[in-house]
Design a protein around this motif. Structure first.
Motif, PDB file in Angstrom:
ATOM      1  N   ARG A  83     -23.181  -1.693  -8.367  1.00  9.46           N
ATOM      2  CA  ARG A  83     -22.951  -0.128  -8.482  1.00  9.46           C
ATOM      3  C   ARG A  83     -21.662   0.111  -9.437  1.00  9.46           C
ATOM      4  O   ARG A  83     -21.281  -0.317 -10.022  1.00  9.46           O
ATOM      5  CB  ARG A  83     -23.295   0.671  -7.420  1.00  9.46           C
ATOM      6  CG  ARG A  83     -24.784   0.641  -6.980  1.00  9.46           C
ATOM      7  CD  ARG A  83     -25.150   1.378  -5.761  1.00  9.46           C
ATOM      8  NE  ARG A  83     -24.111   2.108  -5.133  1.00  9.46           N
ATOM      9  CZ  ARG A  83     -24.560   2.397  -3.751  1.00  9.46           C
ATOM     10  NH1 ARG A  83     -25.228   1.619  -3.002  1.00  9.46           N
ATOM     11  NH2 ARG A  83     -23.397   3.093  -3.173  1.00  9.46           N
ATOM     12  N   GLN A 136     -30.509   1.413  -3.399  1.00 10.36           N
ATOM     13  CA  GLN A 136     -29.573   2.156  -4.010  1.00 10.36           C
ATOM     14  C   GLN A 136     -29.324   1.800  -5.385  1.00 10.36           C
ATOM     15  O   GLN A 136     -28.765   2.804  -6.090  1.00 10.36           O
ATOM     16  CB  GLN A 136     -28.361   1.594  -3.313  1.00 10.36           C
ATOM     17  CG  GLN A 136     -28.246   1.741  -1.603  1.00 10.36           C
ATOM     18  CD  GLN A 136     -28.079   3.266  -1.369  1.00 10.36           C
ATOM     19  OE1 GLN A 136     -27.324   4.080  -1.911  1.00 10.36           O
ATOM     20  NE2 GLN A 136     -28.538   3.424   0.032  1.00 10.36           N
ATOM     21  N   ALA A 137     -29.544   0.709  -6.064  1.00 17.09           N
ATOM     22  CA  ALA A 137     -29.252   0.316  -7.320  1.00 17.09           C
ATOM     23  C   ALA A 137     -30.558  -0.058  -7.951  1.00 17.09           C
ATOM     24  O   ALA A 137     -30.902  -1.250  -8.108  1.00 17.09           O
ATOM     25  CB  ALA A 137     -28.260  -0.720  -7.442  1.00 17.09           C
TER      26      ALA A 137
END
Length: 176
Positions: A71, A159-160
């Motif tokens: 990220r 999350q990513a």
């Protein structure tokens, strides 16, 4: 954590050293360890002639580097992973001592994430994604254990999204 690894290794060595007369089987439970990504304890339940469920619980991020861009920051540690796959397997030899398998499932990971905005401090990052795996398992004749070698791909969804990581490993399982 080191005590858990030592205890697991001692238990597995004890099982391997105990004389057995039964043939190795692929239609029951198997417990062992996996070295790779993720690395840790491996449990497999065989169903019938050609299906199984495989569960790995252990570390994530150690094999392909614990310092990795992620990220808007970096990973700088090894984390915990729980990975599960539904598998299909098939004999590759007439004696059924070598079996190939493939399957799909998911993976949950947690690691320390160092975003740029925190100036060197970290936050715990929980990630979730899908994974696919393919491998080969060898059952030595007359032995209660098997060896395996596998590779696959993890695709993160949360999350990513689309963060990719190669999942590969080798290991040993005691079949009972």
């Amino acid at each position: 954590m080191k005590k858990v690894w030592l205890l697991t290794a001692l238990v597995l060595l004890g099982w391997l050293a105990t004389p057995k007369t039964a043939q190795a089987q692929y239609n029951n439970w198997a417990v062992g360890f996996r070295v790779g990504e993720p690395a840790g304890v491996n449990v497999r339940k065989y169903f019938g002639e050609n299906r199984a469920f495989d569960l790995n619980i252990g570390t994530y991020g150690g094999l392909y580097g614990n310092a990795r861009k992620y990220r808007s920051g970096r990973y700088r540690s090894v984390g915990l992973a729980v990975q599960g796959h539904y598998l299909w397997h098939k004999a590759l030899t007439k004696s059924e001592s070598v079996r190939g398998y493939y399957g799909f499932g998911g993976q949950i990971n947690t690691r320390r994430y160092y975003p740029i905005r925190l100036n060197g401090e970290y936050e715990n990052a929980l990630s979730l994604g899908g994974s696919g795996i393919a491998g080969v398992e060898y059952f030595p004749a007359g032995k209660p254990y098997s060896f395996f070698l596998e590779t696959g791909l993890y695709v993160e969804l949360l999350q990513a999204p689309f963060f990719l990581n190669l999942n590969s490993g080798l290991g040993l399982r005691y079949n009972f």
